[in-house]
Design a protein around this motif. Structure first.
Motif, PDB file in Angstrom:
ATOM      1  N   PHE A 191       0.807  -1.222   0.000  1.00  0.00           N
ATOM      2  CA  PHE A 191       0.000   0.000   0.000  1.00  0.00           C
ATOM      3  C   PHE A 191       0.840   1.272   0.000  1.00  0.00           C
ATOM      4  CE2 PHE A 191      -2.342  -3.375   2.227  1.00  0.00           C
ATOM      5  CZ  PHE A 191      -3.337  -3.566   1.286  1.00  0.00           C
ATOM      6  N   VAL A 192       2.161   1.117  -0.134  1.00  0.00           N
ATOM      7  CA  VAL A 192       3.011   2.303  -0.264  1.00  0.00           C
ATOM      8  C   VAL A 192       3.940   2.112  -1.460  1.00  0.00           C
ATOM      9  CG1 VAL A 192       3.001   2.824   2.206  1.00  0.00           C
ATOM     10  CG2 VAL A 192       4.787   1.372   1.286  1.00  0.00           C
ATOM     11  N   THR A 219       5.795   6.640  -0.221  1.00  0.00           N
ATOM     12  CA  THR A 219       4.595   7.449  -0.436  1.00  0.00           C
ATOM     13  C   THR A 219       3.379   6.555  -0.225  1.00  0.00           C
ATOM     14  OG1 THR A 219       5.777   8.719  -2.086  1.00  0.00           O
ATOM     15  CG2 THR A 219       3.391   8.958  -2.042  1.00  0.00           C
ATOM     16  N   CYS A 220       2.441   7.034   0.598  1.00  0.00           N
ATOM     17  CA  CYS A 220       1.239   6.261   0.889  1.00  0.00           C
ATOM     18  C   CYS A 220       0.329   6.252  -0.345  1.00  0.00           C
ATOM     19  CB  CYS A 220       0.522   6.864   2.082  1.00  0.00           C
ATOM     20  SG  CYS A 220      -1.088   6.157   2.377  1.00  0.00           S
ATOM     21  N   ASN A 221      -0.113   5.052  -0.764  1.00  0.00           N
ATOM     22  CA  ASN A 221      -0.979   4.969  -1.942  1.00  0.00           C
ATOM     23  C   ASN A 221      -2.379   5.502  -1.668  1.00  0.00           C
ATOM     24  OD1 ASN A 221       1.177   3.783  -3.126  1.00  0.00           O
ATOM     25  ND2 ASN A 221       0.301   1.714  -3.222  1.00  0.00           N
ATOM     26  N   TYR A 222      -2.758   5.588  -0.394  1.00  0.00           N
ATOM     27  CA  TYR A 222      -4.098   6.083  -0.075  1.00  0.00           C
ATOM     28  C   TYR A 222      -4.136   7.605  -0.094  1.00  0.00           C
ATOM     29  CZ  TYR A 222      -5.628   1.447   1.429  1.00  0.00           C
ATOM     30  OH  TYR A 222      -5.979   0.141   1.470  1.00  0.00           O
ATOM     31  N   CYS A 223      -3.242   8.233   0.700  1.00  0.00           N
ATOM     32  CA  CYS A 223      -3.354   9.681   0.858  1.00  0.00           C
ATOM     33  C   CYS A 223      -2.314  10.447   0.052  1.00  0.00           C
ATOM     34  CB  CYS A 223      -3.280  10.075   2.333  1.00  0.00           C
ATOM     35  SG  CYS A 223      -1.701   9.702   3.089  1.00  0.00           S
ATOM     36  N   GLY A 224      -1.332   9.739  -0.539  1.00  0.00           N
ATOM     37  CA  GLY A 224      -0.358  10.404  -1.396  1.00  0.00           C
ATOM     38  C   GLY A 224       0.730  11.154  -0.643  1.00  0.00           C
ATOM     39  N   LYS A 225       0.725  11.070   0.712  1.00  0.00           N
ATOM     40  CA  LYS A 225       1.760  11.782   1.469  1.00  0.00           C
ATOM     41  C   LYS A 225       3.041  10.944   1.478  1.00  0.00           C
ATOM     42  CE  LYS A 225      -1.315  14.354   4.477  1.00  0.00           C
ATOM     43  NZ  LYS A 225      -2.179  14.084   5.623  1.00  0.00           N
ATOM     44  N   SER A 226       4.166  11.652   1.572  1.00  0.00           N
ATOM     45  CA  SER A 226       5.470  10.990   1.523  1.00  0.00           C
ATOM     46  C   SER A 226       6.171  11.119   2.872  1.00  0.00           C
ATOM     47  CB  SER A 226       6.292  11.635   0.412  1.00  0.00           C
ATOM     48  OG  SER A 226       7.625  11.223   0.516  1.00  0.00           O
ATOM     49  N   LEU A 282      -2.037   1.534   9.647  1.00  0.00           N
ATOM     50  CA  LEU A 282      -2.944   0.916  10.622  1.00  0.00           C
ATOM     51  C   LEU A 282      -3.404   1.927  11.670  1.00  0.00           C
ATOM     52  CD1 LEU A 282      -1.363  -2.618  11.126  1.00  0.00           C
ATOM     53  CD2 LEU A 282      -3.052  -1.865   9.487  1.00  0.00           C
ATOM     54  N   LYS A 283      -3.064   3.186  11.454  1.00  0.00           N
ATOM     55  CA  LYS A 283      -3.494   4.276  12.339  1.00  0.00           C
ATOM     56  C   LYS A 283      -3.123   4.015  13.787  1.00  0.00           C
ATOM     57  CE  LYS A 283      -7.430   5.305   9.354  1.00  0.00           C
ATOM     58  NZ  LYS A 283      -8.672   5.994   9.246  1.00  0.00           N
ATOM     59  N   ILE A 284      -1.865   3.631  14.001  1.00  0.00           N
ATOM     60  CA  ILE A 284      -1.381   3.414  15.358  1.00  0.00           C
ATOM     61  C   ILE A 284      -0.813   4.738  15.853  1.00  0.00           C
ATOM     62  CG2 ILE A 284       0.228   2.110  16.795  1.00  0.00           C
ATOM     63  CD1 ILE A 284       0.158  -0.028  14.499  1.00  0.00           C
ATOM     64  N   GLY A 285      -1.351   5.232  16.944  1.00  0.00           N
ATOM     65  CA  GLY A 285      -0.928   6.533  17.444  1.00  0.00           C
ATOM     66  C   GLY A 285       0.346   6.443  18.290  1.00  0.00           C
ATOM     67  N   LYS A 287      -1.361   9.479  11.320  1.00  0.00           N
ATOM     68  CA  LYS A 287      -2.193   8.355  10.894  1.00  0.00           C
ATOM     69  C   LYS A 287      -2.774   8.673   9.516  1.00  0.00           C
ATOM     70  CE  LYS A 287      -3.661   7.787  15.662  1.00  0.00           C
ATOM     71  NZ  LYS A 287      -4.776   7.876  16.599  1.00  0.00           N
ATOM     72  N   CYS A 288      -2.952   7.658   8.697  1.00  0.00           N
ATOM     73  CA  CYS A 288      -3.503   7.892   7.371  1.00  0.00           C
ATOM     74  C   CYS A 288      -4.959   8.332   7.493  1.00  0.00           C
ATOM     75  CB  CYS A 288      -3.417   6.645   6.504  1.00  0.00           C
ATOM     76  SG  CYS A 288      -3.846   6.983   4.800  1.00  0.00           S
ATOM     77  N   THR A 289      -5.316   9.368   6.734  1.00  0.00           N
ATOM     78  CA  THR A 289      -6.686   9.873   6.834  1.00  0.00           C
ATOM     79  C   THR A 289      -7.586   9.262   5.774  1.00  0.00           C
ATOM     80  OG1 THR A 289      -5.889  11.717   5.509  1.00  0.00           O
ATOM     81  CG2 THR A 289      -6.127  12.100   7.873  1.00  0.00           C
TER      82      THR A 289
END
Ligand SMILES: [Zn+2]
Length: 394
Positions: A20-21, A36-43, A56-59, A65-67
């Motif tokens: 997924f990245v 780079t995250c394939n979901y949100c495009g952030k690097s 996995l949105k682990i804080g 965390k991915c939005t």
């Protein structure tokens, strides 16, 4: 981790989350890459730990965390990652490496065997010392065990006996396990939170021989849906032997929630118990109201931890006992003196306490639950009591 081993990680035993990245390039030092995250495009820069925390949105790990990951995707990816980790854990070496390394021991003892017998004996003793140390460290045994006379005696006996060649120590739980085959075993599972607020699910095997702890699973950051619990249960059942398992007993929240949908017509019961808790909290959290109540009632208010047996029923029964005290509190002049404070909440409390229909509901719940409550209270013991249940039922 060197650059080479990072390469291996990428190519062979790839954690599923890498799908997924997109990895742009490696950064020198550690197993770090820029991804780079394939979901949100952030690097971000970082190792796999950061990829996992983001997706996995682990804080609390220093990465956002991915939005954009939907809750459905989250459930699937969490499960895939867990399965991967379980597989990975199974191939980890069981042997705990402690000094001296095996190669050194072997070369030393082979040369020693040709040398003096004094050296050989010294070496044999040292090797045994190391094995014992390994046992203590790998199982986290308390060092005070080393003073236990029975522990010392067991080694002395083993070493001094001529008849114990090839002896293997017994598995202490074996007798319990043999009982499983004859009479069957119940798997008992319960959710728990440890001192560090980590969410745990523990599994036990109960049989005629006694109850035995099987395992506790750390479910930190997991979405505990029915599929997740189901997979855990499958593993446990396989480890116990499916042919031995007669039943599974659990009260895990997600299952209960699934049931709650089915029994929506009973939601008024939860509403009433919720009201009662709100009333108790209101009184307990306001020192003046609490002193008013205590002045008007001989019995004290009390609230129970939810984990205690039948806490709601005990709470409702107690409320009935202090009903008169609550009335007296409402009509006391002091109550009116504080009517400016918390207007809404105090109006709510007054409305409920003066509402006969509401008290009728409480009576109904208690009457409805009483036989079940009595039954559970009697059956809440370690002794087998199923054969008595039919008598109680009459
Ligand atoms: Zn993302």
């Amino acid at each position: 981790m060197s650059a080479d081993s990072a390469e291996e990680d990428f190519n062979s035993s790839l954690p599923p989350l890498w799908k997924f990245v997109s990895v742009e390039h490696k950064i020198s030092g550690g197993g770090n890459v820029r991804f780079t995250c394939n979901y949100c495009g952030k690097s971000f820069p970082g190792s796999f730990v950061r990829v996992k925390s983001h997706l996995l949105k682990i804080g609390g790990t220093g990465i956002a965390k991915c939005t954009r990951v939907s809750s459905n995707d989250l459930v699937i990816t969490q499960r895939e990652q867990r399965e991967f980790e379980t597989r990975a854990a199974k191939v980890l070496p069981k042997e705990v490496p402690l000094p001296p390394s095996n190669s050194r021991t072997n070369s030393f003892s082979s040369s020693a065997s040709t040398g003096t017998s004094m050296g050989t004996r010294l070496q044999a003793r040292q090797d045994l010392d190391y094995e014992i140390a390994r046992m203590f460290y790998s199982s986290g045994l308390a060092f005070s065990l080393a003073k236990n006379p029975y522990y010392i005696r067991s080694y002395t006996r083993a070493v001094n006996s001529k008849h114990l060649a090839g002896y293997v120590p017994p598995g202490l739980l074996e007798p319990l396990k043999t009982a499983w085959k004859g009479k069957g075993v119940s798997i008992v599972s319960d959710g728990w939170t440890d001192a560090q607020r980590r969410s745990l699910i523990s599994f036990m095997a109960a049989s005629e021989g006694g109850t035995m702890f099987l395992q506790a699973v750390n479910c930190e950051g997991e979405y505990k849906d029915k599929y997740f619990i189901c997979n855990l249960l499958k593993e446990v059942i396989l480890s116990v032997g499916p042919q031995n398992v007669v039943q599974v007993i659990t009260d895990n929240a997600p299952n209960t929630q699934a049931n709650a949908e089915t029994y929506e017509e009973c939601s008024w019961v939860t509403e009433v118990t919720g009201d009662v808790m709100a009333i108790e909290n209101f009184i307990v959290n306001h020192p003046m109201r609490l002193s008013m109540f205590n002045a008007n009632s001989q019995l004290k208010l009390f609230s129970l931890a939810e984990t205690r047996f039948a806490s709601s029923i005990i709470m409702l029964k107690r409320l009935k006992l202090i009903k008169q005290g609550l009335f007296n509190m409402l009509v006391s002049p002091n109550w009116a003196n504080y009517r400016e404070d918390n207007v809404q909440k105090s109006a709510f409390v007054k409305e409920k306490i003066l509402n006969d229909l509401w008290w009728d509901k409480i009576d109904y719940i208690i009457a409805l639950m009483e036989p079940i409550y009595e039954m559970l209270r009697k059956a809440d013991t370690d002794k087998p009591c199923l054969h008595l249940v039919y008598d109680w039922w009459d």
